[in-house]
Design a protein around this motif. Sequence first.
Motif, PDB file in Angstrom:
ATOM      1  N   ILE A   1       0.848  -1.207   0.000  1.00 33.58           N
ATOM      2  CA  ILE A   1       0.000   0.000   0.000  1.00 33.58           C
ATOM      3  C   ILE A   1       0.879   1.252   0.000  1.00 33.58           C
ATOM      4  CG2 ILE A   1      -1.727   1.264   1.345  1.00 33.58           C
ATOM      5  CD1 ILE A   1      -2.741  -1.534   2.309  1.00 33.58           C
ATOM      6  N   ARG A   2       1.961   1.196   0.781  1.00 29.05           N
ATOM      7  CA  ARG A   2       2.894   2.340   0.791  1.00 29.05           C
ATOM      8  C   ARG A   2       3.556   2.534  -0.566  1.00 29.05           C
ATOM      9  NH1 ARG A   2       4.566   0.286   5.731  1.00 29.05           N
ATOM     10  NH2 ARG A   2       3.423   1.301   7.429  1.00 29.05           N
TER      11      ARG A   2
ATOM     12  N   GLY B   1       1.937   7.721  -6.072  1.00 30.46           N
ATOM     13  CA  GLY B   1       0.970   8.792  -6.316  1.00 30.46           C
ATOM     14  C   GLY B   1      -0.480   8.439  -6.027  1.00 30.46           C
ATOM     15  N   GLN B   2      -0.735   7.190  -5.617  1.00 23.78           N
ATOM     16  CA  GLN B   2      -2.112   6.780  -5.327  1.00 23.78           C
ATOM     17  C   GLN B   2      -2.506   7.242  -3.916  1.00 23.78           C
ATOM     18  OE1 GLN B   2      -4.415   5.444  -7.298  1.00 23.78           O
ATOM     19  NE2 GLN B   2      -5.873   5.447  -5.618  1.00 23.78           N
ATOM     20  N   VAL B   3      -3.580   7.974  -3.810  1.00 25.50           N
ATOM     21  CA  VAL B   3      -3.972   8.562  -2.519  1.00 25.50           C
ATOM     22  C   VAL B   3      -5.183   7.851  -1.905  1.00 25.50           C
ATOM     23  CG1 VAL B   3      -4.785  10.663  -1.379  1.00 25.50           C
ATOM     24  CG2 VAL B   3      -3.045  10.821  -3.170  1.00 25.50           C
ATOM     25  N   ASP B   4      -6.109   7.413  -2.735  1.00 26.65           N
ATOM     26  CA  ASP B   4      -7.369   6.844  -2.254  1.00 26.65           C
ATOM     27  C   ASP B   4      -7.297   5.324  -2.172  1.00 26.65           C
ATOM     28  OD1 ASP B   4      -8.151   9.526  -3.774  1.00 26.65           O
ATOM     29  OD2 ASP B   4      -9.652   9.125  -2.212  1.00 26.65           O
ATOM     30  N   PHE B   5      -7.629   4.804  -0.991  1.00 32.90           N
ATOM     31  CA  PHE B   5      -7.601   3.362  -0.767  1.00 32.90           C
ATOM     32  C   PHE B   5      -8.949   2.890  -0.246  1.00 32.90           C
ATOM     33  CE2 PHE B   5      -3.237   4.812  -0.599  1.00 32.90           C
ATOM     34  CZ  PHE B   5      -2.604   3.901  -1.416  1.00 32.90           C
TER      35      PHE B   5
ATOM     36  N   LEU C   1      -9.533  -1.784   8.093  1.00 32.79           N
ATOM     37  CA  LEU C   1      -9.461  -0.338   7.835  1.00 32.79           C
ATOM     38  C   LEU C   1      -8.895   0.407   9.038  1.00 32.79           C
ATOM     39  CD1 LEU C   1     -10.123   2.064   6.019  1.00 32.79           C
ATOM     40  CD2 LEU C   1     -12.493   1.926   6.785  1.00 32.79           C
ATOM     41  N   ARG C   2      -9.382   0.019  10.202  1.00 32.26           N
ATOM     42  CA  ARG C   2      -8.931   0.644  11.455  1.00 32.26           C
ATOM     43  C   ARG C   2      -7.465   0.408  11.739  1.00 32.26           C
ATOM     44  NH1 ARG C   2     -11.613  -1.882  16.764  1.00 32.26           N
ATOM     45  NH2 ARG C   2     -10.571  -0.237  17.908  1.00 32.26           N
TER      46      ARG C   2
ATOM     47  N   GLU D   1      -1.375   3.600   9.889  1.00 32.48           N
ATOM     48  CA  GLU D   1      -0.101   3.311   9.212  1.00 32.48           C
ATOM     49  C   GLU D   1       0.128   4.225   8.005  1.00 32.48           C
ATOM     50  OE1 GLU D   1       2.113   0.689   9.936  1.00 32.48           O
ATOM     51  OE2 GLU D   1       0.974   0.361  11.779  1.00 32.48           O
ATOM     52  N   LEU D   2      -0.974   4.799   7.509  1.00 27.06           N
ATOM     53  CA  LEU D   2      -0.864   5.711   6.364  1.00 27.06           C
ATOM     54  C   LEU D   2      -1.955   6.780   6.500  1.00 27.06           C
ATOM     55  CD1 LEU D   2       0.712   6.187   3.677  1.00 27.06           C
ATOM     56  CD2 LEU D   2      -1.079   4.909   2.522  1.00 27.06           C
ATOM     57  N   PRO D   3      -1.795   7.651   7.501  1.00 29.30           N
ATOM     58  CA  PRO D   3      -2.857   8.630   7.775  1.00 29.30           C
ATOM     59  C   PRO D   3      -3.033   9.662   6.665  1.00 29.30           C
ATOM     60  CG  PRO D   3      -0.952   8.980   9.212  1.00 29.30           C
ATOM     61  CD  PRO D   3      -0.683   7.729   8.440  1.00 29.30           C
ATOM     62  N   ASP D   4      -2.036   9.807   5.795  1.00 26.68           N
ATOM     63  CA  ASP D   4      -2.160  10.788   4.713  1.00 26.68           C
ATOM     64  C   ASP D   4      -2.939  10.248   3.519  1.00 26.68           C
ATOM     65  OD1 ASP D   4      -0.804  12.650   6.189  1.00 26.68           O
ATOM     66  OD2 ASP D   4       1.153  12.187   5.296  1.00 26.68           O
ATOM     67  N   GLY D   5      -3.231   8.948   3.533  1.00 29.23           N
ATOM     68  CA  GLY D   5      -4.094   8.408   2.493  1.00 29.23           C
ATOM     69  C   GLY D   5      -5.538   8.792   2.766  1.00 29.23           C
ATOM     70  N   GLN D   6      -6.380   8.689   1.759  1.00 32.52           N
ATOM     71  CA  GLN D   6      -7.818   8.888   1.966  1.00 32.52           C
ATOM     72  C   GLN D   6      -8.442   7.499   1.963  1.00 32.52           C
ATOM     73  OE1 GLN D   6      -9.052  11.722  -1.083  1.00 32.52           O
ATOM     74  NE2 GLN D   6      -8.398  13.413   0.212  1.00 32.52           N
ATOM     75  N   TRP D   7      -9.054   7.155   3.094  1.00 33.47           N
ATOM     76  CA  TRP D   7      -9.514   5.778   3.296  1.00 33.47           C
ATOM     77  C   TRP D   7     -11.020   5.648   3.128  1.00 33.47           C
ATOM     78  CZ3 TRP D   7      -6.223   1.717   3.686  1.00 33.47           C
ATOM     79  CH2 TRP D   7      -4.868   2.024   3.884  1.00 33.47           C
TER      80      TRP D   7
END
Length: 230
Positions: free
Chosen positions: A46-47, A53-57, A65-66, A71-77
């Motif tokens: 995922i990292r 450049g992928q932001v949305d997961f 999810l929790r 582990e990647l708070p800057d992603g949009q979950w």
Amino acid sequence: MADGVEIQSNLEKINKKIEDACVKAGRNADEVKLIAVSKTKPMDLIREAFKAGQVDFGENRVQELREKHPELPDGQWHLIGTLQRNKVKYIAPFVHLIHSVDSEKLLQEIDKQAGKNDRVIDCLLQMNISDEDNKHGLGESDVEAILSHIDQYPNIRIKGFMGMAEFTDDAEIVRQQFRRLRIARDSFRAKENSQIQLDELSMGMSGDFPIAIEEGATMVRVGSAIFGIR
Ligand SMILES: *Cc1c(COP(=O)(O)O)cnc(C)c1O
């Protein structure tokens, strides 16, 4: 890292296919957002996707999810799978978009937990667009009812709809089912207000996202074509 390189090139391929489908449909590529469905996949992959450049997961289970979000708070979950009411509280602080709202009782709980977290949570209503009995989702009359008293849920914003087509090799059936969602969305446009903005259509997965884009998808949820089979 071999995996990283592969994920980067998979992402490039998918983004190119998204672009091609947009061109074919006379749409701009920036109208379609790629949600990388990372369920069951480890954080290192995922990292790698995030670095590429992928932001949305997207994840389909609350527990996963929790665990992954910090582990990647800057992603949009995004939560894309069935959500039980007693688990909403775990994702309410951070979830970017819930794609799978399939009952008013669930919406009520999301509203409550959003309020506790002092935020408005963006949601999509999941509609049943296939002819299979085992696919769940709201029918038109359920959607009608929810939208007509959305002001009871001030911490919710409805951004559009999510739907899953049948698993079939018949592209024409898949196309018809995606089209159903777009037509339903168009018919609910009249209900738009400050809490209801129906721009988003979350439809299309690894096997059928180009068709979904031709039929108006604004979000495609692609897992195995990026991260490999599960
Ligand atoms: C797993 C999943 C996807 C992604 O499926 P792939 O075929 O791996 O692209 C999309 N949407 C939902 C709701 C899922 O559960």
